[in-house]
Design a protein around this motif. Structure first.
Motif: not given
Lengths: 324, 324
Positions: B254-281
């Motif tokens: 999922v992290k790799q998919a986020a980065l491949d789709a153009g995310a600036l970065g991606c990691s676990i939200a808090g202790s999970g299981p949610s996952v967050f990513a940042f993008s610039s738009s």
């Protein structure tokens, strides 16, 4: 005959919580390197050290072993292989040291950065400072065994420099708040970098690491938001300072004296024995410095010291004279 | 009859390298707490939970055990002892949960912050948000056993909040860059906070800690300098993410998919299981979210998920309706 003089100033590595990732440059004192270019080739090394002053005879004259000449040799190799500049002549190098050795003031980094900007100017400025900084960091390996960047990078680039990563090298320039002044006091005692490193633990409790990175984030915030109180609150090192303080006679008293005199914060410069403090005006930084010097003198070791007050240097290494 | 509705939104704690010291709020989804004030006293607790929706019956109705009522009780004690406001009536509390429980989205912190701003408004706004945040943090002890601030503080204050210190509490507000968008994906699986904490080491190598605090400094720099590339480079967690990733089926993909789709970065939200990513738009953040959801669905566990795209919320908890 072409002659160029490069200058680079003292730097403070670690900056309390920023152990191994943060450093900054001050405006003085600094080392000078005078390079003279001769077009005719000479057998042996293309760089010759003709004189060193201010080191008490401690530094090697072998161009491969002296940091300032070593980095020029690396620079020459680099411009040959990547820029097609095949320098056939030879360079005489004169090093004027104004920084004390093994002081925690980035002495070797200043010599390296000064030599590199001079060499770059001498050969037509083929490199950017970001290229040169790599050789300045390599020079630290010759000087003290590890290629650390927390002195070399600010010596070259000025400002605060945050080292996010070494592989790849990722340096972040943080401009200093305009009223931030550094007091740097060098007590006349010696702490070997290798020994100062040996007293550090190989691993640390996670809770301690969290405290340290909270302070690193806060210090960067304080610098960028020009929040002087926050800078002061964040100048806390729970990792290295407690282990290294005993190596500097009177350190705890000197730190307390700095805080009592109005400093925002105070910690060890690099691996010591120099101690730095931040203040939010030049007048306070002067008062702080006097208190720190007096406290070193009153300590059991009765240490004499030198003291400098300076803003953070935003220029970095530079050419100060040239006959090109 | 006076009624006030408070709202507080989901938050993301840790933010990769900022383990235990950093969190931020998004604009939606959020929890609502509706407080109704009755002037006449009632025996027993001054706060009664009249209804909870959206929790599937999981949350306690005992006012001392439910986070949202617990923090109101603490608030009432505080204004009695420090502000001389001796509230004699009683308060009915209705909790509308829109955040999933045990999701890593700061569900308990949102309920606590919403309840506190409503209670404060109901009783004449005797407290600042900086006072209220203490109770929101105390509420986390009821909800999950430790009084951590990385969800509670941003839920109350909005923005990115850096926790420099707990004793004394020192919270630094970092305003978000204007084009930063968060994608938050909640896969339908559960990670217990206590278990996610148990997989972490008690101590870590110094070299690893240094790498982490270099990234924390860089992330704060990136946020304050609005340098989106730097934010992306700094979103590296070498401490918690490697240990917790195996608890979330398909996380690495999922992290790799986020980065491949153009995310600036991606990691676990808090202790999970949610996952967050940042993008610039916002557009990229939407594309990233679709890629993340698809990848969770294609993982061995074939996880369904919910997804939100949002800027970082600069408001924090607030009153959204009032009959005062």
């Amino acid at each position: 005959m072409k002659t160029v003089t490069g200058f680079a100033s003292a730097t403070v590595g670690n900056v309390a919580c920023g152990f191994d990732v943060l450093g900054f440059a001050i405006t003085e004192p600094g080392d000078e390197v005078i390079l003279t270019l001769h077009d005719e080739p000479r057998s042996g090394s293309p760089v010759t050290i003709t004189s060193i002053s201010g080191d008490g005879g401690a530094l090697p004259l072998d161009p491969k072993k002296n940091t300032s000449s070593f980095v020029v040799l690396k620079f020459l190799e680099y411009i040959r292989s990547t820029k097609g500049i095949d320098f056939k002549g030879h360079i005489d190098l004169e090093l004027k040291k104004h920084l004390p050795l093994s002081s925690g003031m980035g002495s070797s980094a200043a010599s390296a950065a000064a030599a590199l900007v001079a060499a770059n100017e001498l050969l037509g400025s083929p490199c950017s400072k970001m290229e040169l900084v790599h050789f300045a960091i390599e020079g630290e390996r010759v000087a003290c065994g590890s290629a650390h960047a927390d002195n070399a990078a600010p010596a070259m680039l000025g400002n605060f420099i945050l080292i996010r990563s070494y592989h790849p090298l990722d340096l972040i320039t943080i401009r200093p708040p305009k009223d931030l002044f550094c007091t740097l006091v060098h007590p006349h005692t010696e702490v070997k970098t290798s020994f100062a490193r040996s007293v550090l633990p190989k691993s640390i409790p996670l809770s301690m690491a969290i405290q340290q990175w909270g302070n690193v984030g806060a210090l960067v915030s304080g610098l960028l938001m020009e929040d002087y109180d926050l800078i002061g609150r964040a100048l806390v090192d729970v990792v290295a300072e407690p282990k290294r303080a005993p190596l500097i006679p009177g350190f705890n008293e000197v730190k307390q004296a700095a805080l009592d005199a109005g400093a925002l914060g105070c910690s060890i410069a690099g691996s010591g024995p120099s101690v730095f403090a931040f203040s939010s005006s030049r007048a306070t930084a002067e008062t702080v410095g006097a208190a720190m010097q007096e406290t070193f003198k009153l300590s059991k070791a009765e240490l004499d010291s030198d003291m400098w007050v300076s803003p953070v240097c935003s220029q970095g290494a530079r050419v100060i004279s040239s006959t090109l």
